[in-house]
Scaffold this motif. Structure first.
Motif, PDB file in Angstrom:
ATOM      1  N   GLU A 200       0.814  -1.216   0.000  1.00 52.14           N
ATOM      2  CA  GLU A 200       0.000   0.000   0.000  1.00 52.14           C
ATOM      3  C   GLU A 200       0.847   1.266   0.000  1.00 52.14           C
ATOM      4  OE1 GLU A 200      -3.229   0.133  -0.303  1.00 52.14           O
ATOM      5  OE2 GLU A 200      -3.441  -2.053  -0.318  1.00 52.14           O
ATOM      6  N   LYS A 201       2.173   1.114   0.238  1.00 53.69           N
ATOM      7  CA  LYS A 201       3.103   2.254   0.292  1.00 53.69           C
ATOM      8  C   LYS A 201       2.664   3.265   1.344  1.00 53.69           C
ATOM      9  CE  LYS A 201       4.310   1.735  -4.592  1.00 53.69           C
ATOM     10  NZ  LYS A 201       4.381   2.370  -5.933  1.00 53.69           N
ATOM     11  N   SER A 202       2.451   2.772   2.545  1.00 53.95           N
ATOM     12  CA  SER A 202       1.979   3.630   3.633  1.00 53.95           C
ATOM     13  C   SER A 202       2.620   3.225   4.957  1.00 53.95           C
ATOM     14  CB  SER A 202       0.447   3.542   3.758  1.00 53.95           C
ATOM     15  OG  SER A 202       0.057   2.210   4.075  1.00 53.95           O
ATOM     16  N   VAL A 203       2.657   4.176   5.891  1.00 51.39           N
ATOM     17  CA  VAL A 203       3.183   3.920   7.231  1.00 51.39           C
ATOM     18  C   VAL A 203       2.084   3.296   8.085  1.00 51.39           C
ATOM     19  CG1 VAL A 203       4.229   4.935   9.282  1.00 51.39           C
ATOM     20  CG2 VAL A 203       4.747   5.871   7.033  1.00 51.39           C
ATOM     21  N   ILE A 204       2.421   2.195   8.754  1.00 56.96           N
ATOM     22  CA  ILE A 204       1.448   1.542   9.623  1.00 56.96           C
ATOM     23  C   ILE A 204       1.503   2.140  11.024  1.00 56.96           C
ATOM     24  CG2 ILE A 204       0.766  -0.659  10.673  1.00 56.96           C
ATOM     25  CD1 ILE A 204       2.047  -2.055   8.236  1.00 56.96           C
ATOM     26  N   CYS A 205       2.703   2.283  11.577  1.00 56.01           N
ATOM     27  CA  CYS A 205       2.852   2.832  12.919  1.00 56.01           C
ATOM     28  C   CYS A 205       4.308   3.258  13.127  1.00 56.01           C
ATOM     29  CB  CYS A 205       2.421   1.841  13.995  1.00 56.01           C
ATOM     30  SG  CYS A 205       3.287   0.259  13.920  1.00 56.01           S
ATOM     31  N   VAL A 206       4.540   4.019  14.207  1.00 53.99           N
ATOM     32  CA  VAL A 206       5.856   4.576  14.502  1.00 53.99           C
ATOM     33  C   VAL A 206       6.150   4.405  15.987  1.00 53.99           C
ATOM     34  CG1 VAL A 206       7.321   6.633  14.410  1.00 53.99           C
ATOM     35  CG2 VAL A 206       5.547   6.294  12.675  1.00 53.99           C
ATOM     36  N   HIS A 207       7.405   4.045  16.301  1.00 61.48           N
ATOM     37  CA  HIS A 207       7.877   4.049  17.687  1.00 61.48           C
ATOM     38  C   HIS A 207       9.061   5.004  17.759  1.00 61.48           C
ATOM     39  CE1 HIS A 207      10.311   2.782  21.157  1.00 61.48           C
ATOM     40  NE2 HIS A 207       9.157   2.478  21.702  1.00 61.48           N
ATOM     41  N   ARG A 208       9.102   5.853  18.789  1.00 62.21           N
ATOM     42  CA  ARG A 208      10.159   6.852  18.914  1.00 62.21           C
ATOM     43  C   ARG A 208      10.990   6.612  20.162  1.00 62.21           C
ATOM     44  NH1 ARG A 208       9.247  10.744  15.228  1.00 62.21           N
ATOM     45  NH2 ARG A 208       7.155  10.816  14.348  1.00 62.21           N
ATOM     46  N   ALA A 209      12.282   6.903  20.051  1.00 62.41           N
ATOM     47  CA  ALA A 209      13.211   6.775  21.169  1.00 62.41           C
ATOM     48  C   ALA A 209      14.079   8.022  21.209  1.00 62.41           C
ATOM     49  CB  ALA A 209      14.069   5.522  21.013  1.00 62.41           C
ATOM     50  N   PRO A 210      14.704   8.315  22.358  1.00 64.87           N
ATOM     51  CA  PRO A 210      15.496   9.546  22.481  1.00 64.87           C
ATOM     52  C   PRO A 210      16.845   9.519  21.772  1.00 64.87           C
ATOM     53  CG  PRO A 210      15.534   8.306  24.536  1.00 64.87           C
ATOM     54  CD  PRO A 210      14.531   7.627  23.653  1.00 64.87           C
ATOM     55  N   ALA A 211      17.287   8.365  21.294  1.00 56.95           N
ATOM     56  CA  ALA A 211      18.582   8.263  20.608  1.00 56.95           C
ATOM     57  C   ALA A 211      18.363   7.774  19.179  1.00 56.95           C
ATOM     58  CB  ALA A 211      19.510   7.305  21.346  1.00 56.95           C
TER      59      ALA A 211
END
Length: 300
Positions: A200-211
């Motif tokens: 589908e060429k799409s973002v499913i989800c994102v996880h973020r970290a401080p580094a």
């Protein structure tokens, strides 16, 4: 190779602090309006700065500059000037006020008040920053590029904003595919791990970290029968084990086997061990049993 050369004028900052210039526009009367590193506008006449323009009204300077941080975008839009900067705001100013800017000994900086502003912070869940670098005019709207990872459609008159694309704001340092369906995970220098549906060429989800995320591997079924486990290494020497869930990527556990950036990690074929390699050449071994991670030792 014609022997012709570009002929330009060198403009001088004089008493104004030196600054890189990223955004500028030519005004109808021939003056040049540019941004600055510290967030104020500079009005150029000839080869000198006529005046510095900052935020304020009625002779009272506001607390702050036109933008917080560098102004990257300066666009002439009919009777208005549009500016955008590293603070994630688009602001519009009256062209006639800026064209007629004058300073006095009592007030050496010209004060202006914005007509309107549009905030592009929080356009992607979990990301609190925005750095606007480019604007293109569309049919009744502008397309705005955010160097922190987005492209937006903005209607200045109404303040309406629509996110068109979201992506990593720096280099992609790791990529691996899911063992059973059409998605992949990427690790970015911006600290985010993104799950993509590449059909589908799409973002499913994102996880973020401080580094910054420096490497990534998707665990095989020998580690996780459901194929939901992703191990990611970071620049601060931390390993984070992420679990794909219905509501996104969840942090299952984290540990720090290294003092420097992790450059590689891999599970053993039987899924009982995880090895991590760091920038200083050290390799650390961890046992894996029923989702629990325990240190074994390292090899320098």
């Amino acid at each position: 190779f014609t022997g012709l050369k570009l002929q330009g004028d060198i403009r001088k900052f004089a008493q104004v602090e030196l600054s890189d210039i990223s955004g500028y526009c030519e005004l109808p009367d021939g003056k040049i309006l540019s941004g600055s590193d510290w967030g104020n506008l500079l009005l150029w006449e000839g080869n000198l700065i006529k005046c510095e323009i900052t935020l304020g009204a009625n002779g009272v300077r506001a607390d702050g500059n036109c933008h917080k941080g560098a102004i990257e975008v300066v666009v002439l839009n009919g009777p208005e000037i549009i500016t955008g900067g590293a603070d994630g705001y688009l602001r519009t100013w009256t062209l006639s006020d800026i064209e007629g800017a004058e300073v006095t000994d009592e007030l050496p900086i010209f004060l202006v008040k914005p007509l309107k502003e549009v905030c592009l912070l929080d356009m992607e869940g979990g990301r609190k920053t925005s750095r606007l670098v480019t604007m293109l005019r569309g049919d009744g709207h502008f397309v705005v590029q955010d160097a922190d990872g987005g492209v937006y459609k903005v209607v200045l008159e109404s303040g309406a904003c629509q996110s068109l694309f979201n992506f990593h704001s720096g280099g992609i340092n790791g990529l691996d595919v899911c063992p059973f369906n059409h998605c992949c995970a990427t690790a970015g220098a911006d600290g985010s791990v993104r799950l993509w549906d590449y059909v589908e060429k799409s973002v499913i989800c994102v996880h973020r970290a401080p580094a910054a995320a420096t490497c990534l591997t998707w665990a095989a079924r020998a580690v996780d029968l459901e194929g939901r486990t992703i191990a990611t290494g970071y620049a601060d020497g931390v390993v984070r084990i992420l679990l794909r869930c219905q509501d996104g990527l969840q942090l299952k556990t984290a540990f720090k086997p290294h003092r420097v950036a992790i450059r590689a990690l891999a599970y053993s074929p039987d899924g009982t061990h995880l090895a991590t390699g760091a920038a200083d050449g050290a390799v650390f071994f961890i046992t894996v049993a029923r989702g629990e991670y325990a240190p074994v030792g390292f090899m320098p």
